[in-house]
Design an enzyme around this catalytic site. Sequence first.
Site, PDB file in Angstrom:
ATOM      1  N   CYS A  17      41.447  39.893  42.327  1.00  0.00           N
ATOM      2  CA  CYS A  17      42.820  39.837  42.012  1.00  0.00           C
ATOM      3  C   CYS A  17      43.372  38.517  42.009  1.00  0.00           C
ATOM      4  CB  CYS A  17      43.764  40.722  42.795  1.00  0.00           C
ATOM      5  SG  CYS A  17      45.624  40.827  41.961  1.00  0.00           S
ATOM      6  N   PRO A  18      44.016  37.631  40.999  1.00  0.00           N
ATOM      7  CA  PRO A  18      44.245  38.160  39.653  1.00  0.00           C
ATOM      8  C   PRO A  18      43.193  38.044  38.321  1.00  0.00           C
ATOM      9  CG  PRO A  18      45.119  35.974  39.836  1.00  0.00           C
ATOM     10  CD  PRO A  18      44.426  36.429  41.072  1.00  0.00           C
TER      11      PRO A  18
END
Length: 79
Positions: A17-18
């Site tokens: 993430c992201p």
Amino acid sequence: MSAAEYDAELDASGLFCPEPVMMLHNRINDVEPGKVLRVTATDPSTTRDIPRFCQFLGHELLSHTEQDDRFVYLIRRGS
């Protein structure tokens, strides 16, 4: 899962993430509306982030499965 079930593919394995959602955002734009994108990821946060991405941007999450240590999503691009 056969290639006949989807029209394009994104492998976000090994990313965290992201990055998977950022890559998904770019890749879904290459897919024609109504076509299906298969996304493979290893980051567990995608189980939260990808459904939200689809809901927020009007794409249809057709399925979400776990295969070994991978999360696989089929997403139909919205209009």
